[in-house]
Design an enzyme around this catalytic site. Structure first.
Site, short mmCIF file in Angstrom:
data_model
loop_
_atom_site.label_atom_id
_atom_site.label_comp_id
_atom_site.label_asym_id
_atom_site.label_seq_id
_atom_site.Cartn_x
_atom_site.Cartn_y
_atom_site.Cartn_z
N PHE A 11 0.81 -1.21 0.00
CA PHE A 11 0.00 0.00 0.00
C PHE A 11 0.85 1.27 0.00
CE2 PHE A 11 -2.13 2.88 3.30
CZ PHE A 11 -2.67 3.72 2.33
N THR A 133 6.30 2.86 12.53
CA THR A 133 4.94 3.18 12.92
C THR A 133 4.90 3.84 14.29
OG1 THR A 133 2.80 2.19 13.50
CG2 THR A 133 4.73 0.83 13.82
N ASP A 134 3.83 4.60 14.54
CA ASP A 134 3.66 5.19 15.87
C ASP A 134 3.26 4.15 16.91
OD1 ASP A 134 1.06 4.69 14.99
OD2 ASP A 134 0.34 6.74 15.26
N GLU A 135 2.86 2.96 16.47
CA GLU A 135 2.39 1.94 17.41
C GLU A 135 3.49 1.43 18.33
OE1 GLU A 135 -0.46 -0.96 15.94
OE2 GLU A 135 -0.71 0.22 14.13
N TYR A 159 2.61 -7.21 16.46
CA TYR A 159 3.02 -6.37 15.34
C TYR A 159 3.90 -5.22 15.82
CZ TYR A 159 2.74 -2.35 12.22
OH TYR A 159 3.06 -1.26 11.48
N LYS A 163 7.92 -4.36 15.09
CA LYS A 163 8.41 -3.11 14.49
C LYS A 163 9.37 -2.40 15.44
CE LYS A 163 7.68 -1.34 11.15
NZ LYS A 163 8.41 -1.41 9.85
N ARG A 223 -7.14 7.54 16.64
CA ARG A 223 -5.94 7.47 15.81
C ARG A 223 -5.70 8.81 15.13
NH1 ARG A 223 -5.88 3.80 18.69
NH2 ARG A 223 -5.72 1.57 18.24
#
Length: 355
Positions: A11, A133-135, A159, A163, A223
Site C-alpha cells: 500500500f 509506525t507510531d504503534e 506487530y 516493528k 488514531r
C-alpha cells in the site's frame, strides 16, 4: 543513480514508487515478496517505465539482496517491507517476527557489509531510510501529550513489538557501524491501494455492498490519520534533508475516534452513492474488541516541520473524500484482490466476534 525500495508493491510502498517516478527520472529498484498484500496491480501505471525495475524477492534472502546491491549500487534504500496488520499478528505472530525482525536484520546487515566497501564519497552520501509506525510507542490516555521522537517504546501487540525490534536494530547499526540511517514513525495511513483488511477500505467496501460495518468495542479508540501521499512526500523530504541517526515522526494532525471515521465515510457515501433506503450508518455494528487494543495514538510532528519544513497538505476531510472516490472508481482493482484467502481472513477475524 538509483534507489532501492523494499515492499514497493504494498500500500504505502506502491504509492511512494508512483509518486517518486512522477517527479523524478531516477531509477527505482523495487524489491517485493508479493505476499497477500503486495499487489502488482498497484503498479500497473508503471508497466512501460524503464525507470521502474521490479524484482520479486524477500528482504530476508541475503543472496538476493547482496546481488542487487552489487549490481545496482543504489544511493539510498527505503525500507517499507513489513507485515503490518495488528489483527493478523494476534492470530499468527511468527510471520511478523520473521519479516519485521529477522528480515530487517538481514537487509540492514547486508547493506552494512556492502556500504563498507564503497568509496568514501559514496559512503558519505548513502542513506538507509527505515519506515516504521507510531504503534511502537504504545497507548496514550486522553490527556497525554502526543508521541514525540523521545517517547519511550512500549509496544502492546506482536506487530508493534516486531516493528520496535526492527527500529532498534536499525538504530544500533548507526551507533555501532556508522551506517547513515534515518527512521520515520508514521501515524495511521489511508488512501488508494490500501488492502481492505484495514478500517477505512473495509468500511467503504462493506457499506457499498450493504454489509455490516464492524467497529471494535465502543468505537472510541483514537488514531491520527495521515493521507498516504502526504506520507510519501514526508519520506522524500527526510531522505533528502534528514540527519543520519535521527528519528522523524510523521503525522496528519487529524486525530479521530474510529466511530467518527466510520460515520464520516457513511456521510460521504450517502452523498456519493446513496442507499435505496436509509443511511449507510444504519449498517454500523459494534463487535467484540481486539485483545490489547491501544486506546489512543497521536503524533507530535514538530521536529519534521522545524528541521525539514514538512507539513501535511491534506486535511482528514479532503483526504477521506479522495479515498472514498478512488475506491468507488476502481472496482476492477478491488475485484482483483478479493481472493479466497482474503475472504477466509475476514471470516477468521470477524466471524467469531459477538455483535
Amino acid at each position: 543513480m538509483s534507489i532501492l525500495v523494499t515492499g514497493g508493491a504494498g500500500f504505502i510502498g506502491s504509492n511512494f514508487v508512483i509518486d517518486w517516478l512522477a517527479q523524478s527520472t531516477e531509477t527505482i529498484i523495487n524489491l517485493d515478496k508479493l505476499t497477500y498484500a503486495g499487489n502488482l496491480a498497484n503498479l500497473a501505471s508503471l508497466d512501460k517505465k524503464a525507470s521502474h525495475v521490479f524484482i520479486r524477492g524477500d528482504i530476508g534472502d541475503r543472496d538476493r539482496v547482496r546481488s542487487l546491491l552489487a549490481r545496482h549500487r543504489p544511493r539510498a534504500i527505503v525500507n517499507f517491507a513489513a507485515e503490518s496488520h495488528v489483527d493478523r499478528s494476534i492470530h499468527g505472530p511468527s510471520e511478523f517476527i520473521e519479516t519485521n525482525v529477522v528480515g530487517t536484520f538481514s537487509l540492514v546487515d547486508e547493506t552494512r557489509i556492502w556500504w563498507q566497501t564503497l568509496p568514501v564519497a559514496e559512503r558519505d552520501a548513502f542513506r538507509f531510510l527505515h519506515v516504521s509506525t507510531d504503534e511502537v510507542y504504545g497507548s496514550l490516555r486522553p490527556s497525554d501529550p502526543a508521541f514525540s521522537e523521545t517517547t519511550p517504546y512500549a509496544p502492546n501487540s506482536p506487530y508493534s513489538a516486531s516493528k520496535a525490534g526492527s527500529d532498534h536494530l536499525v538504530r544500533a547499526y548507526h551507533h555501532t557501524y556508522g551506517l547513515p540511517v534515518l527512521t520515520t514513525n508514521c501515524s495511521n495511513n489511508y488512501g488508494p491501494y490500501q488492502f481492505p483488511e484495514k478500517l477505512i477500505p473495509l468500511v467503504i467496501l462493506n457499506a457499498t455492498r450493504g454489509k455490516p460495518l464492524p467497529v471494535y468495542g465502543d468505537g472510541k479508540n483514537v488514531r491520527d490519520w495521515l493521507y498516504v501521499s502526504d506520507h510519501c512526500s514526508a519520506i522524500r523530504d527526510v531522505l533528502a534533508k534528514g540527519r543520519p541517526g535521527e528519528v522523524y515522526n510523521i503525522g496528519g494532525q487529524s486525530e479521530r475516534a474510529n466511530i467518527d471515521v466510520v460515520r464520516s465515510i457513511c456521510g460521504l457515501l450517502d452523498r456519493l452513492q446513496p442507499r435505496k433506503r436509509g443511511s449507510h450508518a444504519d449498517l454500523i455494528t459494534f463487535v467484540k474488541d481486539r485483545p490489547g487494543h491501544d486506546k489512543r495514538y497521536a503524533i507530535n510532528a514538530d521536529k519534521i516541520a522545524s528541521e525539514i519544513g514538512w507539513t501535511p497538505k491534506e486535511s482528514f476531510e479532503s483526504g477521506l473524500e479522495k479515498t472514498v472516490t478512488w475506491y468507488l472508481n476502481n472496482t476492477a482493482w478491488i475485484a482483483g484482490i478479493e481472493s479466497g484467502a482474503y475472504k477466509q481472513w475476514l471470516d477468521t477475524n470477524y466471524g467469531s466476534r459477538d455483535q
